[in-house]
Design an enzyme around this catalytic site. Sequence first.
Site, short mmCIF file in Angstrom:
data_model
loop_
_atom_site.label_atom_id
_atom_site.label_comp_id
_atom_site.label_asym_id
_atom_site.label_seq_id
_atom_site.Cartn_x
_atom_site.Cartn_y
_atom_site.Cartn_z
N HIS A 97 -2.25 2.67 -6.81
CA HIS A 97 -2.55 1.60 -5.95
C HIS A 97 -2.77 1.62 -4.52
CE1 HIS A 97 1.48 2.47 -4.04
NE2 HIS A 97 0.97 1.57 -3.30
C1 UD1 Z 1 1.30 -2.55 0.20
C2 UD1 Z 1 1.24 -1.56 1.57
C3 UD1 Z 1 1.55 -0.24 0.73
C4 UD1 Z 1 2.55 -0.18 -0.24
C5 UD1 Z 1 2.22 -1.46 -1.29
C6 UD1 Z 1 3.33 -1.46 -2.40
C7 UD1 Z 1 0.34 -2.00 3.48
C8 UD1 Z 1 -0.82 -1.71 4.42
N1 UD1 Z 1 0.07 -1.38 2.23
O1 UD1 Z 1 -0.19 -2.30 -0.34
O2 UD1 Z 1 1.72 0.77 1.76
O3 UD1 Z 1 2.55 1.08 -1.17
O4 UD1 Z 1 2.39 -2.58 -0.57
O5 UD1 Z 1 2.92 -2.34 -3.56
O6 UD1 Z 1 1.14 -3.02 3.88
N2 UD1 Z 1 -2.26 -8.86 -4.42
C9 UD1 Z 1 -2.06 -9.57 -5.36
N3 UD1 Z 1 -0.65 -10.23 -5.38
C10 UD1 Z 1 0.22 -9.96 -4.80
C11 UD1 Z 1 -0.21 -8.95 -3.63
C12 UD1 Z 1 -1.21 -8.33 -3.70
O7 UD1 Z 1 -3.08 -9.99 -6.29
O8 UD1 Z 1 1.35 -10.27 -4.89
C13 UD1 Z 1 -3.71 -8.05 -4.16
C14 UD1 Z 1 -4.59 -8.71 -3.19
O9 UD1 Z 1 -5.79 -8.68 -3.76
C15 UD1 Z 1 -4.55 -8.01 -1.83
C16 UD1 Z 1 -4.32 -6.56 -2.41
O10 UD1 Z 1 -3.59 -6.76 -3.71
O11 UD1 Z 1 -5.75 -7.95 -1.22
C17 UD1 Z 1 -3.75 -5.64 -1.59
O12 UD1 Z 1 -2.32 -6.08 -1.41
P1 UD1 Z 1 -1.61 -5.91 -0.01
O13 UD1 Z 1 -0.51 -6.47 0.43
O14 UD1 Z 1 -2.68 -6.14 1.26
O15 UD1 Z 1 -1.51 -4.24 0.07
P2 UD1 Z 1 -1.03 -3.26 -0.98
O16 UD1 Z 1 -2.22 -2.67 -1.81
O17 UD1 Z 1 0.11 -4.21 -2.05
#
Ligand code: UD1
Length: 372
Positions: A215
């Site tokens: 991820h």
């Molecule tokens: C975040 C943390 C990472 C952690 C991870 C745990 C940061 C910079 N990164 O990464 O350190 O290991 O969480 O999971 O804060 N999305 C969804 N639904 C959700 C959440 C996210 O569809 O409920 C998708 C969206 O497209 C979003 C992408 O995932 O843009 C990334 O989500 P984001 O919260 O920005 O970072 P993570 O990759 O989850």
Amino acid sequence: MKKNIRLITIVGARPQFVKAAVVTSAIKAHNQQKHVRRLEEVLVHTGQHYDLDMSQVFFNQLDIPAPHYHLGVGSGPHGEQTAKMMVGIEGVLLKGPPDLVIVYGDTNSTLAGALTAAKLNIPIAHVEAGLRSFNRGMPEELNRIITDRLSVLLFCPTATSVSNLKNEGIHQGAHQVGDVMLDAFLAYKKAALQSSPVLSAHDLKDRSYFLATVHRQENTDDPARLTAIFSAFSKLASADCPFIVPLHPRTRKSLLKTEFRLKLNQHIKLIPPQNYLDMIALISQAKTILTDSGGVQREAYFARVPCVTVRDETEWTETVESGWNILAGTQTEGIIRAVKSLDSVKLPAPPPYFGDGQASRRIVELLSSQVK
Ligand code: UD1
């Protein structure tokens, strides 16, 4: 008797719900004792993770009280997401400044909580302080460095994390308490093994499947790396030892973009993000785990399942030193070689680098004694 201590806890992303769950439960146990300074906790959810299976299932399963404030920030570019969180957190903190703000780990929710509190001169406690990958290209590394610099209480999971802080000149406020993820693992493992239907639901047999998670932004958002990693999975998967891959929503989107799905080996099963108990069950019974997650690297270690980390560096160097984790990089051949090398080794009992499962109790004791 001294006045109660008012805490505001900031969470927002999946692993933070697990970490906060055990500390919140230790706070509850502390408050039930007689003649102690009570800790009053207010929970703020930034909304960084918002899908049902990325957020609410953890609150339900781990018995976390509903957040007092839900900021509903959602996804977005780093600056925008962090800034929106700061606006929401500032509003909450100004309503009634607490004695201390608690933040967890290294996400944008961690940074937003720490920076907002610091600007209001509210002391900060950082749970999972002192971790370093020494790669400033990772958003998490920047979040960690800044959060540690701003915190007055630094709860470190390992000896390495304490010495990382010392090397940066942080000598005060650091306490090696152990890893709250181990507390959670020990608290829920039995229930996971007894009640989780996940192995039979996917027709998996003990020690006869690979569990993989990917991820990290540096892997999911780079088509060449993602291709190389999934090519390794495809070459390793077989009828006798299939792959089970719970997909983070970001990874799912990237895989669809690269039209990968069609080319994947039929023995790779992509499944939705898993709840905590199902994930612990999948981890505990796997033959080998392949991951880029910091949490899953440790959970593999706790479960005594060999792990191959598909990154170029790790913050959890102890797992590598012990032989239970191989840092394989993200090239197809390197990943395959690392997995195969584990076939022939007998690993020694893993040393207790991550404490004794009492980190949350120690954190609460320190909070109640150190907060003015
Ligand atoms: C975040 C943390 C990472 C952690 C991870 C745990 C940061 C910079 N990164 O990464 O350190 O290991 O969480 O999971 O804060 N999305 C969804 N639904 C959700 C959440 C996210 O569809 O409920 C998708 C969206 O497209 C979003 C992408 O995932 O843009 C990334 O989500 P984001 O919260 O920005 O970072 P993570 O990759 O989850």
